[in-house]
Scaffold this motif. Structure first.
Motif, PDB file in Angstrom:
ATOM      1  N   ARG A   1       6.615  -5.514 -10.178  1.00  0.00           N
ATOM      2  CA  ARG A   1       6.581  -5.987 -11.562  1.00  0.00           C
ATOM      3  C   ARG A   1       5.321  -5.503 -12.271  1.00  0.00           C
ATOM      4  N   PHE A   2       4.200  -5.566 -11.596  1.00  0.00           N
ATOM      5  CA  PHE A   2       2.933  -5.156 -12.189  1.00  0.00           C
ATOM      6  C   PHE A   2       2.948  -3.669 -12.543  1.00  0.00           C
ATOM      7  N   ARG A   3       3.557  -2.864 -11.683  1.00  0.00           N
ATOM      8  CA  ARG A   3       3.579  -1.409 -11.899  1.00  0.00           C
ATOM      9  C   ARG A   3       4.782  -0.951 -12.722  1.00  0.00           C
ATOM     10  N   GLY A   4       5.710  -1.849 -13.035  1.00  0.00           N
ATOM     11  CA  GLY A   4       6.826  -1.496 -13.890  1.00  0.00           C
ATOM     12  C   GLY A   4       7.924  -0.708 -13.216  1.00  0.00           C
ATOM     13  N   VAL A   5       8.157  -0.958 -11.913  1.00  0.00           N
ATOM     14  CA  VAL A   5       9.271  -0.323 -11.212  1.00  0.00           C
ATOM     15  C   VAL A   5      10.246  -1.411 -10.766  1.00  0.00           C
ATOM     16  N   GLU A   6      11.471  -1.007 -10.435  1.00  0.00           N
ATOM     17  CA  GLU A   6      12.504  -1.963 -10.045  1.00  0.00           C
ATOM     18  C   GLU A   6      12.514  -2.141  -8.527  1.00  0.00           C
ATOM     19  N   PHE A   7      12.527  -3.389  -8.096  1.00  0.00           N
ATOM     20  CA  PHE A   7      12.531  -3.733  -6.676  1.00  0.00           C
ATOM     21  C   PHE A   7      13.776  -4.538  -6.352  1.00  0.00           C
ATOM     22  N   TYR A   8      14.505  -4.084  -5.326  1.00  0.00           N
ATOM     23  CA  TYR A   8      15.699  -4.762  -4.840  1.00  0.00           C
ATOM     24  C   TYR A   8      15.522  -5.003  -3.342  1.00  0.00           C
ATOM     25  N   GLN A   9      16.120  -6.088  -2.837  1.00  0.00           N
ATOM     26  CA  GLN A   9      16.049  -6.327  -1.394  1.00  0.00           C
ATOM     27  C   GLN A   9      17.259  -7.111  -0.924  1.00  0.00           C
ATOM     28  N   PHE A  10      17.767  -6.723   0.264  1.00  0.00           N
ATOM     29  CA  PHE A  10      18.679  -7.608   0.975  1.00  0.00           C
ATOM     30  C   PHE A  10      18.206  -7.736   2.413  1.00  0.00           C
ATOM     31  N   LEU A  11      18.532  -8.874   3.006  1.00  0.00           N
ATOM     32  CA  LEU A  11      18.066  -9.226   4.347  1.00  0.00           C
ATOM     33  C   LEU A  11      19.256  -9.626   5.208  1.00  0.00           C
ATOM     34  N   TYR A  12      19.108  -9.444   6.504  1.00  0.00           N
ATOM     35  CA  TYR A  12      20.069  -9.991   7.448  1.00  0.00           C
ATOM     36  C   TYR A  12      19.313 -10.900   8.409  1.00  0.00           C
ATOM     37  N   ALA A  13      19.941 -12.001   8.761  1.00  0.00           N
ATOM     38  CA  ALA A  13      19.286 -12.994   9.616  1.00  0.00           C
ATOM     39  C   ALA A  13      19.316 -12.509  11.059  1.00  0.00           C
ATOM     40  N   ALA A  14      18.150 -12.267  11.623  1.00  0.00           N
ATOM     41  CA  ALA A  14      18.052 -11.856  13.025  1.00  0.00           C
ATOM     42  C   ALA A  14      17.827 -13.078  13.909  1.00  0.00           C
ATOM     43  N   ASP A  15      16.664 -13.715  13.774  1.00  0.00           N
ATOM     44  CA  ASP A  15      16.409 -14.937  14.532  1.00  0.00           C
ATOM     45  C   ASP A  15      16.680 -16.156  13.653  1.00  0.00           C
TER      46      ASP A  15
ATOM     47  N   GLY B   1       0.814  -1.204   0.000  1.00  0.00           N
ATOM     48  CA  GLY B   1       0.000   0.000   0.000  1.00  0.00           C
ATOM     49  C   GLY B   1       0.848   1.255   0.000  1.00  0.00           C
ATOM     50  N   VAL B   2       1.910   1.261   0.810  1.00  0.00           N
ATOM     51  CA  VAL B   2       2.828   2.400   0.836  1.00  0.00           C
ATOM     52  C   VAL B   2       3.536   2.533  -0.516  1.00  0.00           C
ATOM     53  N   LEU B   3       4.020   1.430  -1.050  1.00  0.00           N
ATOM     54  CA  LEU B   3       4.734   1.469  -2.325  1.00  0.00           C
ATOM     55  C   LEU B   3       3.850   2.010  -3.441  1.00  0.00           C
ATOM     56  N   GLU B   4       2.606   1.586  -3.493  1.00  0.00           N
ATOM     57  CA  GLU B   4       1.696   2.038  -4.548  1.00  0.00           C
ATOM     58  C   GLU B   4       1.608   3.565  -4.574  1.00  0.00           C
ATOM     59  N   GLU B   5       1.480   4.183  -3.404  1.00  0.00           N
ATOM     60  CA  GLU B   5       1.357   5.632  -3.353  1.00  0.00           C
ATOM     61  C   GLU B   5       2.683   6.313  -3.689  1.00  0.00           C
ATOM     62  N   LEU B   6       3.794   5.699  -3.305  1.00  0.00           N
ATOM     63  CA  LEU B   6       5.100   6.277  -3.633  1.00  0.00           C
ATOM     64  C   LEU B   6       5.383   6.226  -5.130  1.00  0.00           C
ATOM     65  N   ILE B   7       4.892   5.217  -5.792  1.00  0.00           N
ATOM     66  CA  ILE B   7       5.055   5.148  -7.247  1.00  0.00           C
ATOM     67  C   ILE B   7       4.346   6.334  -7.892  1.00  0.00           C
ATOM     68  N   VAL B   8       3.160   6.664  -7.409  1.00  0.00           N
ATOM     69  CA  VAL B   8       2.453   7.842  -7.922  1.00  0.00           C
ATOM     70  C   VAL B   8       3.267   9.104  -7.663  1.00  0.00           C
ATOM     71  N   MET B   9       3.907   9.179  -6.494  1.00  0.00           N
ATOM     72  CA  MET B   9       4.704  10.363  -6.151  1.00  0.00           C
ATOM     73  C   MET B   9       5.930  10.507  -7.046  1.00  0.00           C
ATOM     74  N   GLY B  10       6.481   9.381  -7.544  1.00  0.00           N
ATOM     75  CA  GLY B  10       7.617   9.470  -8.447  1.00  0.00           C
ATOM     76  C   GLY B  10       8.665   8.392  -8.311  1.00  0.00           C
ATOM     77  N   LEU B  11       8.508   7.470  -7.379  1.00  0.00           N
ATOM     78  CA  LEU B  11       9.481   6.387  -7.183  1.00  0.00           C
ATOM     79  C   LEU B  11       9.594   5.531  -8.442  1.00  0.00           C
ATOM     80  N   GLN B  12      10.837   5.206  -8.810  1.00  0.00           N
ATOM     81  CA  GLN B  12      11.080   4.300  -9.934  1.00  0.00           C
ATOM     82  C   GLN B  12      11.903   3.073  -9.546  1.00  0.00           C
ATOM     83  N   LYS B  13      12.722   3.206  -8.495  1.00  0.00           N
ATOM     84  CA  LYS B  13      13.525   2.086  -8.014  1.00  0.00           C
ATOM     85  C   LYS B  13      13.445   2.063  -6.495  1.00  0.00           C
TER      86      LYS B  13
END
Length: 251
Positions: free
Chosen positions: A203-217, A88-100
């Motif tokens: 993918r549906f909205r045509g923006v680039e998504f990247y993620q990295f994670l660190y193991a906490a538990d 939900g947050v991402l959808e609104e940010l894409i409207v604001m101008g987010l591309q990556k």
């Protein structure tokens, strides 16, 4: 009708993100998002972040910031927990101008040997949630096509990392022993709550998504091991933020 039948690419959306959000002048194209307020505190304190707006997904006001890092203009925001709220947050940010978008945060390790001391780059996410089925046709996994590029960046920065599958779930208290075993046998390194949802929506909205994670538990063992969950020292937040910033300016 089940959730497997909900993807509808043909009829129009009744409520769209543009009903709620609007484009922002000079909005950064590249954003980083973290789940911990401590990370946003560091950005505000060290990089003079200015608030350029907010979104109100899931009835929570989420501030949106712009700042400069080594001459690059970036955006940042504190994303919300769970696929529906994060998307939900991402959808609104894409409207604001987010591309990556680069998201970083914690996860539960499914293989303590493989993830010890390494960041995890999701290459595919098991769709054990509901949001992704509204954005892509049904499948067991959603691919993250940007993963090789992020791995290349982290390798170039000398950051230890491992790329592999993760398990996205909506039910943190239903990560059963058998389900952990099944996901581990399929090559999942970790369990988290947003990757499949964010990957599908991006993918549906045509923006680039990247993620990295660190193991906490850790869920690889006879019982649950909290390890760093809820006990991350300040230098830990600073380290992961620096990695995110250096990666973001290279996307």
């Amino acid at each position: 009708m089940s959730i497997l039948d909900t993807f509808d690419p043909h009829s129009p959306e009744i409520l769209t993100p543009s009903h709620i959000a609007a484009p922002v002048e000079n909005c950064p194209e590249v954003f980083i998002a973290a789940f911990k307020e401590q990370v946003l505190d560091l950005i505000r304190q060290n990089y003079g972040a200015e608030e350029i707006g907010s979104v109100n997904a899931a009835f929570v006001r989420v501030p949106v910031y712009r700042f400069s890092y080594h001459g690059h203009i970036l955006g940042c925001y504190p994303t919300l927990l769970g696929g529906p709220a994060a998307v939900g947050v991402l959808e609104e940010l894409i409207v604001m101008g987010l591309q990556k978008l680069l998201v970083f945060g914690s996860c539960g390790a499914l293989d303590k040997a493989l993830t010890a001391g390494h960041l995890i780059i999701p290459s595919e996410a098991y769709r054990d949630e509901g949001t992704s089925y509204h954005y892509l046709p049904p499948s067991d996994y959603v691919e993250i096509p940007t993963a090789p590029r992020l791995k290349e960046i982290l390798d170039g920065l000398g950051v230890p990392n491992i790329m592999g599958r993760v398990w996205t779930t909506d039910a943190i208290y239903r990560e059963t022993a058998d389900n952990c075993r099944k996901r581990r046998e399929e090559g999942c390194l970790a369990v988290e709550m947003e990757c499949a949802s964010l990957a599908a929506a991006s993918r549906f909205r045509g923006v680039e998504f990247y993620q990295f994670l660190y193991a906490a538990d850790c869920l690889d063992g006879a019982g649950w091991d909290a390890r760093l969950l809820g006990n991350m020292p300040a230098e830990g937040w600073e380290k992961y933020l620096r990695i995110a910033l250096e990666a973001a300016i290279r996307l």
